[in-house]
Enzyme design. Structure first.
Site, PDB file in Angstrom:
ATOM      1  N   SER A  67       0.828  -1.204   0.000  1.00  0.00           N
ATOM      2  CA  SER A  67       0.000   0.000   0.000  1.00  0.00           C
ATOM      3  C   SER A  67       0.867   1.261   0.000  1.00  0.00           C
ATOM      4  O   SER A  67       2.036   1.226   0.406  1.00  0.00           O
ATOM      5  CB  SER A  67      -0.895   0.029   1.234  1.00  0.00           C
ATOM      6  OG  SER A  67      -1.702  -1.118   1.276  1.00  0.00           O
TER       7      SER A  67
HETATM    8  C1  LIG Z   1      -3.166  -4.116   0.004  1.00  0.00           C
HETATM    9  S1  LIG Z   1      -2.532  -5.709   0.275  1.00  0.00           S
HETATM   10  C2  LIG Z   1      -1.800  -5.586   1.876  1.00  0.00           C
HETATM   11  C3  LIG Z   1      -0.714  -4.576   1.980  1.00  0.00           C
HETATM   12  C4  LIG Z   1       0.189  -4.750   3.154  1.00  0.00           C
HETATM   13  N1  LIG Z   1      -0.494  -4.676   4.422  1.00  0.00           N
HETATM   14  C5  LIG Z   1       1.364  -3.817   3.127  1.00  0.00           C
HETATM   15  O1  LIG Z   1       2.332  -4.106   3.826  1.00  0.00           O
HETATM   16  O2  LIG Z   1       1.349  -2.790   2.446  1.00  0.00           O
HETATM   17  C6  LIG Z   1      -3.971  -6.669   0.604  1.00  0.00           C
HETATM   18  C7  LIG Z   1      -3.672  -8.115   0.890  1.00  0.00           C
HETATM   19  O3  LIG Z   1      -4.838  -8.712   1.407  1.00  0.00           O
HETATM   20  C8  LIG Z   1      -4.797 -10.073   1.074  1.00  0.00           C
HETATM   21  N2  LIG Z   1      -6.113 -10.684   1.277  1.00  0.00           N
HETATM   22  C9  LIG Z   1      -7.209 -10.647   0.495  1.00  0.00           C
HETATM   23  N3  LIG Z   1      -8.214 -11.344   1.049  1.00  0.00           N
HETATM   24  C10 LIG Z   1      -7.746 -11.826   2.216  1.00  0.00           C
HETATM   25  C11 LIG Z   1      -8.289 -12.634   3.247  1.00  0.00           C
HETATM   26  N4  LIG Z   1      -9.553 -13.082   3.188  1.00  0.00           N
HETATM   27  N5  LIG Z   1      -7.513 -12.956   4.295  1.00  0.00           N
HETATM   28  C12 LIG Z   1      -6.229 -12.516   4.379  1.00  0.00           C
HETATM   29  N6  LIG Z   1      -5.648 -11.768   3.423  1.00  0.00           N
HETATM   30  C13 LIG Z   1      -6.400 -11.420   2.375  1.00  0.00           C
HETATM   31  C14 LIG Z   1      -4.306 -10.074  -0.362  1.00  0.00           C
HETATM   32  O4  LIG Z   1      -3.716 -11.325  -0.704  1.00  0.00           O
HETATM   33  C15 LIG Z   1      -3.296  -8.920  -0.346  1.00  0.00           C
HETATM   34  O5  LIG Z   1      -1.987  -9.388  -0.214  1.00  0.00           O
END
Ligand SMILES: C[S@@+](CC[C@H](N)C(=O)[O-])C[C@H]1O[C@@H](n2cnc3c(N)ncnc32)[C@H](O)[C@@H]1O
Length: 415
Positions: A84
């Site tokens: 992000s």
């Molecule tokens: C925007 S990214 C996270 C960015 C991260 N927190 C960072 O360090 O910048 C969103 C993440 O959510 C994960 N995601 C989507 N659905 C999810 C779920 N049900 N449980 C856990 N992770 C999930 C995706 O695989 C993705 O890697």
């Protein structure tokens, strides 16, 4: 490591900046933007070498406060994983108000944000980060190991269920767009603890800071944002009603629990001349529409968002091509969307509505009436958001808009 040159020296270019200089410049920008405010958040953003999470990305780019590094896109072209933007990460960490020694759960990993959370929780604290995608957790583990953040536990699982093994948490920070709040998030949070979640409400996502009060969550501030959508058991994507499908100039309504529209009638409506209605209410050039839009979605039942490609605006098919979508009131075979026009004051815009269809004028007037109501009664206030368990009777909910989701009843109310 932190003082290594960020780019290759070249006589014709300005002197390359070290990684620490780039980080400091990013932090100054985060402060300017109001995203980082408290000294401990500033210190965390000065400490983490975030560029190591995005090999192959120019180091200066990795320290651009607004840069989102997309790391995965699904078969339909939707981004599903990213590191992000620093601005959004700082904003959420401020909302979370993390103190040393706290137990923090992050839902949606990447490594970088978990490192910031670890800085905030300190040596005595604990961070657990969970992602549904093993590629992401592998990357996160590598990053955290390389950067020396040993108090972070990385788990591969569906975050819908939280991570019960390490609960209860003082803070839960969700970094993926959620349409609902699953019971595990509430129950794994200590009473009085904070849940920060990018919650999609009627098409628009706001990262909301909630405080747990028994079975209920009560908002303590929110900010407009964008996040990749949730996968797994909580997946709940918006539907599109396509009003114009010429390639490159697509126009569609994004439906998020709204009534099913008469799409054929609305497609025909788009081809009819515009009817404009103006409110006399003005906004400063740098003033956001976000609180007005939240009022409109509270007050009007059938208000999906209209999204359009820039070429559709250039061709004059619509007056706006905001990527977030523009609130659009639908009434049967007609619709009207919020718009602005310049005023004699170069710094102010007048709010109004553009209608299409047989009842174009009446629908535009109805939208304008609510813009005036917002200006008169609500402009000086902020909305209040609560989350109650599904099945809570209406008479136990605050007055206002109720959004029913599988697990919860979300309410938006205004003083
Ligand atoms: C925007 S990214 C996270 C960015 C991260 N927190 C960072 O360090 O910048 C969103 C993440 O959510 C994960 N995601 C989507 N659905 C999810 C779920 N049900 N449980 C856990 N992770 C999930 C995706 O695989 C993705 O890697």
């Amino acid at each position: 490591m932190n003082n290594a040159p960020a780019t290759t020296p070249d006589d014709s270019e300005p002197a390359p900046r070290s990684e620490q200089e780039l980080r400091d410049a990013m932090v100054r920008r985060l402060i300017e933007l109001g995203a980082a405010r408290s000294p401990r958040v500033v210190a965390a953003f000065r400490a983490v070498p975030r560029h190591l999470a995005t090999p192959g990305v120019d180091v200066a780019k990795a320290y651009d406060a607004e840069y989102v590094a997309v790391t995965k896109t699904d078969a339909s072209g939707v981004d599903v994983s990213s590191v992000s933007a620093a601005r959004i990460q700082a904003m959420q960490i401020e909302q979370a108000d993390i103190r040393p020694g706290m137990n923090v759960l992050e839902i949606g990993s990447g490594g970088v944000n978990a490192a910031y959370l670890a800085e905030m929780a300190g040596e005595q604290g604990q961070v657990v980060t969970v992602d549904i995608d093993p590629d992401v957790t592998r990357r996160a583990r590598d990053f955290l190991k390389a950067t020396g953040y040993h108090n972070v536990t990385v788990v591969t699982a569906d975050g819908e269920h939280g991570v019960p093994e390490h609960a209860p948490y003082d803070r839960i920070v969700v970094t993926v767009q959620a349409a609902d709040v699953p019971p595990a998030w509430v129950h794994q949070l200590r009473d009085g603890g904070r849940l920060v979640v990018p919650l999609r409400m009627r098409g628009m996502t706001r990262t909301v800071a909630f405080v747990r009060d028994g079975e209920r969550l009560v908002s303590d501030g929110f900010e407009l944002c964008g996040f990749v959508p949730m996968q797994g058991a909580g997946e709940n994507r918006m539907r599109l009603a396509v009003l114009h499908d010429a390639e490159g100039e697509e126009i569609a309504l994004r439906l998020d629990g709204h009534p099913e529209p008469d799409t054929e009638a609305l497609r025909a409506a788009l081809r009819t001349p515009r009817a404009e209605a103006w409110s006399g209410v003005t906004l400063a050039g740098d003033e956001s529409n976000e609180h007005l839009d939240l009022w409109l979605t509270t007050a009007l039942d059938d208000l999906p968002l209209m999204a359009a490609k820039p070429a559709a605006r250039q061709r004059g098919l619509v007056a706006s091509a905001s990527p977030l979508g523009v609130p659009t009131l639908v009434e049967g075979d007609s619709f009207a969307y919020r718009t602005v026009r310049p005023t004699n004051d170069p710094d102010r815009y007048e709010l109004g509505a553009i209608g299409h269809g047989p009842r174009a004028r009446a629908v535009a007037e109805r939208l304008v009436e609510e813009i005036r109501t917002w200006d008169r009664d609500h402009r000086a206030h902020r909305a209040h958001i609560e989350v109650h368990p599904a099945g809570t009777p209406d008479d136990r909910l605050p007055a206002g808009r109720v959004i029913d989701r599988p697990h919860t009843r979300i309410t938006i109310s205004w003083p």
